[in-house]
Design an enzyme around this catalytic site. Structure first.
Site, PDB file in Angstrom:
ATOM      1  N   GLU A 119       0.839  -1.245  -0.029  1.00 38.14           N
ATOM      2  CA  GLU A 119      -0.009   0.046   0.161  1.00 38.14           C
ATOM      3  C   GLU A 119       0.817   1.156  -0.034  1.00 38.14           C
ATOM      4  O   GLU A 119       0.485   2.426   0.376  1.00 38.14           O
ATOM      5  CB  GLU A 119      -1.109   0.130   1.207  1.00 38.14           C
ATOM      6  CG  GLU A 119      -1.878  -1.331   1.133  1.00 38.14           C
ATOM      7  CD  GLU A 119      -2.980  -1.103   2.396  1.00 38.14           C
ATOM      8  OE1 GLU A 119      -2.656  -0.476   3.217  1.00 38.14           O
ATOM      9  OE2 GLU A 119      -3.869  -1.720   2.254  1.00 38.14           O
ATOM     10  N   HIS A 142      -1.914   2.413   9.257  1.00 34.64           N
ATOM     11  CA  HIS A 142      -2.892   1.509   8.874  1.00 34.64           C
ATOM     12  C   HIS A 142      -3.177   0.427   9.568  1.00 34.64           C
ATOM     13  O   HIS A 142      -2.227  -0.282   9.907  1.00 34.64           O
ATOM     14  CB  HIS A 142      -3.025   1.302   7.409  1.00 34.64           C
ATOM     15  CG  HIS A 142      -4.330   0.402   7.172  1.00 34.64           C
ATOM     16  ND1 HIS A 142      -5.343   0.483   7.412  1.00 34.64           N
ATOM     17  CD2 HIS A 142      -4.019  -0.839   6.476  1.00 34.64           C
ATOM     18  CE1 HIS A 142      -6.091  -0.651   7.101  1.00 34.64           C
ATOM     19  NE2 HIS A 142      -5.278  -1.539   6.510  1.00 34.64           N
ATOM     20  N   HIS A 144      -6.233  -2.305  12.060  1.00 33.82           N
ATOM     21  CA  HIS A 144      -7.523  -3.120  12.050  1.00 33.82           C
ATOM     22  C   HIS A 144      -7.994  -3.055  13.619  1.00 33.82           C
ATOM     23  O   HIS A 144      -8.146  -4.271  14.091  1.00 33.82           O
ATOM     24  CB  HIS A 144      -7.475  -4.438  11.439  1.00 33.82           C
ATOM     25  CG  HIS A 144      -6.794  -4.513  10.093  1.00 33.82           C
ATOM     26  ND1 HIS A 144      -6.238  -5.596   9.575  1.00 33.82           N
ATOM     27  CD2 HIS A 144      -6.725  -3.544   9.082  1.00 33.82           C
ATOM     28  CE1 HIS A 144      -5.718  -5.502   8.351  1.00 33.82           C
ATOM     29  NE2 HIS A 144      -5.994  -3.984   8.189  1.00 33.82           N
ATOM     30  N   HIS A 214     -12.908  -2.663   7.092  1.00 30.67           N
ATOM     31  CA  HIS A 214     -11.549  -2.933   6.876  1.00 30.67           C
ATOM     32  C   HIS A 214     -10.760  -2.549   7.793  1.00 30.67           C
ATOM     33  O   HIS A 214      -9.858  -3.350   8.536  1.00 30.67           O
ATOM     34  CB  HIS A 214     -11.099  -2.306   5.557  1.00 30.67           C
ATOM     35  CG  HIS A 214      -9.649  -2.622   4.964  1.00 30.67           C
ATOM     36  ND1 HIS A 214      -9.146  -2.286   3.793  1.00 30.67           N
ATOM     37  CD2 HIS A 214      -8.680  -3.114   5.805  1.00 30.67           C
ATOM     38  CE1 HIS A 214      -8.016  -2.547   3.883  1.00 30.67           C
ATOM     39  NE2 HIS A 214      -7.420  -3.049   4.866  1.00 30.67           N
TER      40      HIS A 214
END
Length: 269
Positions: A119, A142, A144, A214
């Site tokens: 990413e 990023h 979760h 996500h």
């Protein structure tokens, strides 16, 4: 072979901070297998000796041209690497890259030829925008977070600022320490250009963005700042879910009480 961190206490401290946050992501259950990414702009910590280091990889394409990143250096978590391993061995599970003069490609310069996160284009696009705006923000994360992702499965929460107001109302600290709230990006294919575009758009207004079903993407002054904002939002989500599990709808702070906080603490919203 010696590490690029040797004899560079400021750079070593920054990488150790990244490793510390990687450990927190794993311990919280937010980074299963190789889930999650961290990218930090370390250009201010780069000396002339580092600038002269040869590449230890072939030239790699970013996939887009980002003129604002000319001459920049980044620490990036490696693709396929686990946060729990990044926490213990950051220079074996991440690498330092140099953006080349065409602003569309990069090379790895240290310590090992660990390919950055898949990413990377999304992360670098955000960093480019931050530089263009003259922002002091250096880190993107990023991850979760379980409770936040669970809440994103309820369409009723996905309207603009619906989740922000709900999470702010659960505990005063959330409004104080994440005063811009939580942006929302409807579900997009992970790693897609569309996801990157929608994230960039939301980051114009928010520091943390929810990717529906996500995870979240956050920017911050450093990696700890980005983590802290996710952490306080996640705490509020857990309070809400725990209340529901106990069989009642939590009252939350009223709009008047939150407005009082905004004024008392001089918050942006």
């Amino acid at each position: 072979m010696s590490s690029i961190l040797e004899g560079r206490p400021a750079l070593k401290k920054e990488v150790e901070k990244i490793a510390e946050v990687a450990g927190y992501l794993w311990q919280n259950g937010w980074a299963e297998r190789n889930g999650g990414n961290i990218t930090v702009n370390i250009t201010d910590l780069v000396d002339d000796e580092i600038k002269a280091l040869p590449a230890i990889s072939e030239v790699k394409q970013i996939g887009t041209a980002l003129p604002a990143l000319k001459g920049c250096y980044f620490f990036c978590k490696g693709t396929g690497k686990r946060m729990r391993d990044l926490a213990r061995w950051p220079m074996d599970n991440g690498s330092i890259i140099r953006i080349l003069d065409d602003c569309a490609s990069y090379v790895i310069i240290a310590d090992n030829p660990v390919m950055p996160t898949s990413e990377l284009p999304s992360h670098l696009s955000v960093h480019a925008r931050l530089i263009e705006k003259g922002s002091n923000y250096k880190a993107t994360v990023h991850t979760h977070p379980i409770e936040l992702i669970a809440m994103s499965h309820n369409k009723a929460f996905m309207g603009k600022d619906v989740l922000s107001n709900l999470l702010w109302s659960m505990i005063p600290e959330t409004k104080a320490f994440c005063p811009l709230g939580l942006g929302i990006v409807p579900y997009q294919l992970p790693g897609s250009l569309k996801l990157a575009e929608e994230t960039l758009k939301e980051l114009e207004e928010y520091d943390v963005v929810m990717w529906e079903k996500h995870g979240v993407f956050a920017k911050g002054l450093d990696v700890m700042d980005a983590f802290d904002q996710i952490d306080v939002l996640s705490k509020s989500a857990k309070i809400y879910i725990d209340s529901k599990c106990m069989g009642f709808e939590p009252d939350g702070m009223s709009q008047e009480e939150m407005a009082e906080m905004t004024k008392a603490f001089n918050l942006p919203r």
